[in-house]
Write an enzyme that holds these catalytic residues in place. Structure first.
Site, PDB file in Angstrom:
ATOM      1  N   CYS A 112      46.447  36.604  44.017  1.00 24.43           N
ATOM      2  CA  CYS A 112      44.989  36.422  44.021  1.00 24.43           C
ATOM      3  C   CYS A 112      44.553  35.066  43.472  1.00 24.43           C
ATOM      4  CB  CYS A 112      44.315  37.546  43.245  1.00 24.43           C
ATOM      5  SG  CYS A 112      44.587  39.158  43.981  1.00 24.43           S
ATOM      6  N   HIS A 248      36.955  35.321  40.806  1.00 24.24           N
ATOM      7  CA  HIS A 248      37.744  36.156  41.715  1.00 24.24           C
ATOM      8  C   HIS A 248      37.081  37.529  41.776  1.00 24.24           C
ATOM      9  CE1 HIS A 248      40.873  38.237  43.699  1.00 24.24           C
ATOM     10  NE2 HIS A 248      41.340  38.852  42.637  1.00 24.24           N
ATOM     11  N   ASN A 278      38.507  43.259  47.205  1.00 17.59           N
ATOM     12  CA  ASN A 278      39.375  42.199  46.698  1.00 17.59           C
ATOM     13  C   ASN A 278      40.146  41.594  47.874  1.00 17.59           C
ATOM     14  OD1 ASN A 278      41.356  40.624  45.560  1.00 17.59           O
ATOM     15  ND2 ASN A 278      41.950  42.127  43.997  1.00 17.59           N
TER      16      ASN A 278
END
Ligand code: COA
Length: 321
Positions: A112, A248, A278
């Site tokens: 990520c 994020h 996500n």
């Protein structure tokens, strides 16, 4: 020389999967997912639609916004943990599609944190005078490796891509980037099989995301708190100097904890996790592009970008847009 953001772009697959849709797959509820994560829906890549397909759309929009073409680019970096192939890299596939001459092209796998890592590498190249027009992409089809029977993971992720063109400029752009990793946490968020693990992926149910969510959550909140402190200190800035937090997008509760740490109101935080879930390396550039195109983020404002992901990896970038 600074690396300045000259243009951004993003792209999402068409298919929307809502929390209600997930209720028919696993024992979950729209209410649970919203309360625990802030996610309402996510996008799912169509059959045959690859990470590079999403990356290409986002990259073309970023190049247009920068007034450049693929041929102008002298470095291309793709942050991804779900490449189309093991090799050629997604960056090489993308370079060919964009007609980006013979510039260096490579993928960065930092889960990520992939976009922040890629942005940091691009920044070093530009500061060193080794590149002047860099295309940085974060693109993922993470839903391809979800276990649709595991309610602890399948409700969290989505597919998408975002891109930014960074150009060398004497005016401030990226002020600093900070990237870190701690492989000691590897097994909290991982795929248990890969290419070289010595047994066939299909014997273990394929390549699947495995996560100990609660433990990841705690480390993420703590670590993001530290990286924002590190970034502000390196620039001798106060929390109040920041205009925007572009985090994020993993979980709204993690985002709120970071905003609180920075004394920022949620009006100063770009949130897309509700609509995107996500999207791993794509999440920060997707949020950045949405913030710019909607007119919320304006030239001259100070943005703090941050991410945390499998590895563990984490990082931040302080940017004057
Ligand atoms: N629907 C309903 N219940 C669920 C569920 C779902 N989708 N997923 C888990 N649960 C259940 C658990 O089984 C558990 O039940 P139990 O108490 O009967 O054992 C209960 O909900 C609480 O589970 P827990 O894991 O403690 O919940 P949580 O509040 O930590 O939320 C996450 C779970 C995954 C949303 C949260 O831990 C998280 O977001 N972690 C970070 C994940 C992340 O950011 N990963 C990527 C980093 S880049």
């Amino acid at each position: 020389m600074y690396a300045r953001i000259a243009g951004t772009g993003s792209h999402l697959p068409e298919r929307v999967m809502t929390n209600k849709d997930l209720e028919s797959l696993v024992d979950t509820s729209d209410q649970w997912i919203r309360e625990r994560t802030g996610i309402a829906e996510r996008r799912i890549a169509a059959e045959g639609e690859t990470t590079c397909d999403l990356a290409e759309q986002a990259a073309r929009k970023a190049l247009d916004a920068a007034g450049l073409t693929g041929a102008d680019i002298d470095l291309l970096i793709v942050g991804t943990t779900t490449p189309d192939l093991v090799f050629p890299s997604t960056a090489c596939l993308l370079q060919h599609r964009l007609g980006a001459a013979e510039c260096a092209a490579f993928d960065v796998n930092a889960a990520c944190s992939g976009f922040i890592y890629a942005m940091s590498v691009a920044d070093q190249f530009i500061r060193a005078g080794s590149a002047s027009k860099v295309l940085v992409v974060g693109a993922e089809t993470l839903t391809r490796m979800l276990d649709w029977n595991d309610r602890g993971t399948c409700v969290l992720f989505g597919d998408g891509a975002g891109a930014a063109v960074l150009v060398a400029d004497s005016e401030p752009g990226i002020l600093s980037t900070h990237i870190h990793a701690n492989g000691g946490y590897g097994d909290l968020l991982c795929t248990e099989v890969g290419v070289s693990t010595g047994f066939k992926a299909e014997e273990r149910g394929g390549v699947r995301v495995s996560m100990r969510g609660n433990e990841v959550f705690k480390v993420a909140v703590n670590t993001l708190g530290r990286i924002v402190d590190e970034t502000l200190a390196a620039n001798q800035l106060e929390k109040s100097d920041l205009d925007w937090l572009i985090p994020h997008q993993a979980n709204l509760r993690i985002i709120k904890a970071t905003a609180k740490k920075l004394n920022m109101s949620m009006d100063q935080v770009i949130v897309t996790v509700d609509k995107h879930g996500n999207t791993s390396a794509a999440s920060v550039p997707l949020a950045l592009d949405e913030a710019i195109r909607s007119g919320r983020v304006k030239r001259g404002e100070k943005l703090l970008l941050e991410a945390f992901g499998g590895g563990f990896t984490w990082g931040a970038a302080l940017v004057v847009y």
